[in-house]
Design an enzyme around this catalytic site. Structure first.
Site, mmCIF file in Angstrom:
data_model
loop_
_atom_site.group_PDB
_atom_site.id
_atom_site.type_symbol
_atom_site.label_atom_id
_atom_site.label_comp_id
_atom_site.label_asym_id
_atom_site.label_seq_id
_atom_site.Cartn_x
_atom_site.Cartn_y
_atom_site.Cartn_z
ATOM 1 N N PHE A 153 0.855 -1.310 0.061
ATOM 2 C CA PHE A 153 0.017 -0.050 0.104
ATOM 3 C C PHE A 153 0.856 1.304 0.063
ATOM 4 O O PHE A 153 0.351 2.325 0.411
ATOM 5 C CB PHE A 153 -0.811 0.007 1.246
ATOM 6 C CG PHE A 153 -1.752 -1.354 1.047
ATOM 7 C CD1 PHE A 153 -3.069 -1.279 0.444
ATOM 8 C CD2 PHE A 153 -1.468 -2.538 2.064
ATOM 9 C CE1 PHE A 153 -4.016 -2.296 0.602
ATOM 10 C CE2 PHE A 153 -2.376 -3.337 1.980
ATOM 11 C CZ PHE A 153 -3.440 -3.157 1.242
ATOM 12 N N LEU A 154 2.072 0.995 -0.287
ATOM 13 C CA LEU A 154 3.021 2.312 -0.134
ATOM 14 C C LEU A 154 2.837 3.406 -1.185
ATOM 15 O O LEU A 154 2.147 3.244 -2.288
ATOM 16 C CB LEU A 154 4.443 1.928 -0.382
ATOM 17 C CG LEU A 154 4.962 1.464 -1.748
ATOM 18 C CD1 LEU A 154 5.281 2.503 -2.615
ATOM 19 C CD2 LEU A 154 6.178 0.452 -1.597
ATOM 20 N N GLU A 156 4.367 6.379 -3.527
ATOM 21 C CA GLU A 156 5.517 7.089 -3.835
ATOM 22 C C GLU A 156 5.749 8.223 -3.277
ATOM 23 O O GLU A 156 4.829 9.092 -2.949
ATOM 24 C CB GLU A 156 5.670 7.275 -5.650
ATOM 25 C CG GLU A 156 5.781 5.814 -6.149
ATOM 26 C CD GLU A 156 5.691 6.166 -7.717
ATOM 27 O OE1 GLU A 156 6.092 7.004 -8.500
ATOM 28 O OE2 GLU A 156 5.108 5.206 -8.415
ATOM 29 N N GLY A 260 -8.328 19.364 -6.869
ATOM 30 C CA GLY A 260 -7.183 20.038 -7.928
ATOM 31 C C GLY A 260 -7.497 19.337 -9.257
ATOM 32 O O GLY A 260 -8.571 19.300 -9.838
ATOM 33 N N CYS A 267 -0.486 3.985 -10.718
ATOM 34 C CA CYS A 267 -1.401 3.045 -10.167
ATOM 35 C C CYS A 267 -2.867 3.442 -10.237
ATOM 36 O O CYS A 267 -3.654 2.582 -10.638
ATOM 37 C CB CYS A 267 -0.848 2.733 -8.751
ATOM 38 S SG CYS A 267 0.597 1.998 -8.930
#
Ligand SMILES: NC(=O)C1=CN([C@@H]2O[C@H](COP(=O)(O)OP(=O)(O)OC[C@H]3O[C@@H](n4cnc5c(N)ncnc54)[C@H](O)[C@@H]3O)[C@@H](O)[C@H]2O)C=CC1
Ligand SMILES: O=C(O)[C@H]1O[C@H](OP(=O)(O)OP(=O)(O)OC[C@H]2O[C@@H](n3ccc(=O)[nH]c3=O)[C@H](O)[C@@H]2O)[C@H](O)[C@@H](O)[C@@H]1O
Length: 457
Positions: A153-154, A156, A260, A267
């Site tokens: 689940f990291l 970047e 935004g 991903c």
């Protein structure tokens, strides 16, 4: 323990370095010899904060090495992590799992001992069960080769922290081998578990779905707030004030709900499409039909900026010089995969504008993916003679830029802030016409000296 990590991209290189940091002996495997050479010199082939430090530390300590050889991998470890890419298939929305299958095919003849193969990539539900059967059939170690799924689940830009201090570790286990595989993975993650990370075990299919569901939810949250931005634009309301008010409700929360230009990257965009394709193949396509709208809202944000840019250029983009701040899909990375900023730049270019793109870190990759665009290394230089400035990726450098100093360089002091991050008051006081997605005013409106709208569209 002795571990291999197969596929050393954003996920794999990070995972390999973090496993060495936990004290394991790690061999990273990648088919790209240049990548392997760089990694062995302690250098990541992409920017990720703190990753180079870990690579240097552990390639020097001897705990971490990289190779292109599956023969070495097969005899090296007892646990083999699969961290291969799962891109969108060339045709349609489905996920391409061929890199994973190819890795299993290459690894299996070299397995010399009972081994646990652990998938970490994001895959359509059902992939792990199919791979488990395939692996048992073709592995040289026979049925003693087990497969588990352990989605990652990291994010970047915070990848090292997210790996060493995860919110949770999710493990999908094959029912036949569940107890022994769970024990093995608990041992791998022991230092992290000691710090209190929840360790959740489930079946293979549920673990695959947890990951797809998490990314679908994150994408939905972003598109939800961007849909509110569309409403705010129509109603002269302010989506940033609305977001703040919503976030006080702890059932909603502020995390991952910044309005935004929408989501991009390697991903979220591909994963919502892969998830929809997987649901359709299960005959439950309508369960995820809402993700089509999530995707549509996301794409409309990009079109909205192009529309606004045209308005600010007097209805005609032909030959207009447009400075674009940002090429990476988000700040603190050089990843330009499905970058919203580059999508806008490309669209403006196609409509005849002369775009000049600046980014503090992602220019090399942007040049490769968009060779037809013009790039500029210097933030101030990028604005020279610009008819319009677009703020598209929220790097801290852009927040700190001085609008007063840029004023004499530009042809016309117009800025569109698509990330809601610049100081509107300061830019307006410096003489700029400042537009922000989701915030009034828009072309046809104006701000009076008291800061209020003086004219409606
Ligand atoms: N990028 C991210 O932040 C995250 C990615 N994921 C998932 O992790 C998976 C990997 O993603 P990324 O690391 O971004 O992909 P990537 O494209 O950056 O890395 C894939 C790596 O695999 C290598 N490779 C390809 N075929 C190979 C083979 N047969 N044997 C060995 N190496 C091979 C490539 O050379 C490349 O280095 C995907 O499923 C993605 O959805 C999950 C969480 C976070
Ligand atoms: O599966 C993956 O690869 C990863 O995908 C995302 O991580 P990542 O793509 O690195 O980046 P995010 O921080 O989620 O941002 C994705 C995009 O959404 C945008 N975003 C993010 C958050 C937000 O509030 N608003 C918003 O527009 C970002 O600018 C960026 O373009 C997920 O956050 C990770 O949990 C997941 O592991």
């Amino acid at each position: 323990m002795r571990l291999t990590v197969i596929g050393c991209g954003h996920l794999g290189a990070t995972h390999a370095a973090c496993m060495a940091e936990l004290g394991h002996d790690v061999l990273g495997v990648d088919t790209d010899p240049e990548r392997v050479h760089l990694l062995n010199r302690g250098k990541a082939p992409f920017f990720e904060a703190e990753l180079d430090e870990l690579l240097v530390r552990h390639t020097c300590s001897g705990k971490l090495r990289f190779t292109t050889s599956y023969a070495q991998a097969g005899s090296f470890g007892e646990v083999h992590f699969l961290t291969l890419g799962t891109p969108r298939a060339d045709r349609g929305n489905a996920t391409d799992v061929s890199h994973l299958l190819s890795a299993v095919r290459q690894l299996s003849p070299h397995l010399r001992q009972p081994s646990l193969v652990v998938g970490r990539s994001t895959v359509p539900v059902g992939t792990a069960a199919r791979m488990a059967g395939y692996l048992k059939r073709i592995s040289s170690a026979g049925p003693e080769t087990h497969l588990a799924w352990n989605p990652e689940f990291l994010r970047e830009s915070t990848a090292i922290h997210d790996t060493l201090y995860p919110d949770r570790i999710v493990v999908g286990l094959d029912s036949e081998d569940a107890a022994v595989d769970e024990a093995m993975l608990r041992q791998v993650y022991r230092p992290i578990l000691r710090k209190g990370a929840p360790f959740l075990t489930t079946d293979l299919a549920t673990s695959e779905l947890v990951k797809c569901a998490a990314n679908a939810f994150l994408a939905t949250k972003i598109s939800f707030i961007n849909a509110m931005a569309e409403l705010c634009e129509a109603a002269n309301a302010d989506v940033y004030q609305l977001t703040e008010a919503l976030a006080h409700d702890e059932r909603i929360g502020a995390g991952g709900m910044w309005p935004g230009l929408g989501f991009g990257g390697g991903c979220l965009p591909k994963d919502i499409h892969g998830f929809m394709a997987a649901a359709a193949s299960l005959g439950t396509g309508q369960s995820l039909a809402f993700l089509r709208e999530v995707d549509a809202v996301n794409t409309r944000r990009r079109s909205r900026v192009v529309w606004l840019a045209r308005q600010r250029c007097g209805g005609n983009l032909d030959g207009k010089r447009i400075a674009i701040w940002g090429a990476a899909f988000k700040p603190m990375t050089d990843d330009v995969r499905d970058s919203p900023a580059l999508a806008v730049a490309h669209s403006l270019f196609r409509k005849g504008a002369r775009v000049v793109v600046h980014d503090p870190m992602a220019l090399d990759k942007a040049r490769k993916s968009h060779p037809h665009l013009t790039f500029c290394e210097d933030l101030t230089e990028s604005t020279v003679e610009a008819d319009l400035l677009l703020h598209l990726t929220d790097w801290p450098q852009y927040r700190r830029a001085a609008p007063e100093q840029l004023m004499p360089r530009v042809a016309r002091p117009y800025v569109i802030d698509a990330r809601g991050a610049l100081d509107a008051g300061r830019w307006r006081r410096a003489g700029w016409t400042y537009d922000c997605l989701g915030r009034p005013p828009f072309p046809g409106q104006a701000v009076g000296p008291d800061g209020h709208l003086t004219r409606n569209r």
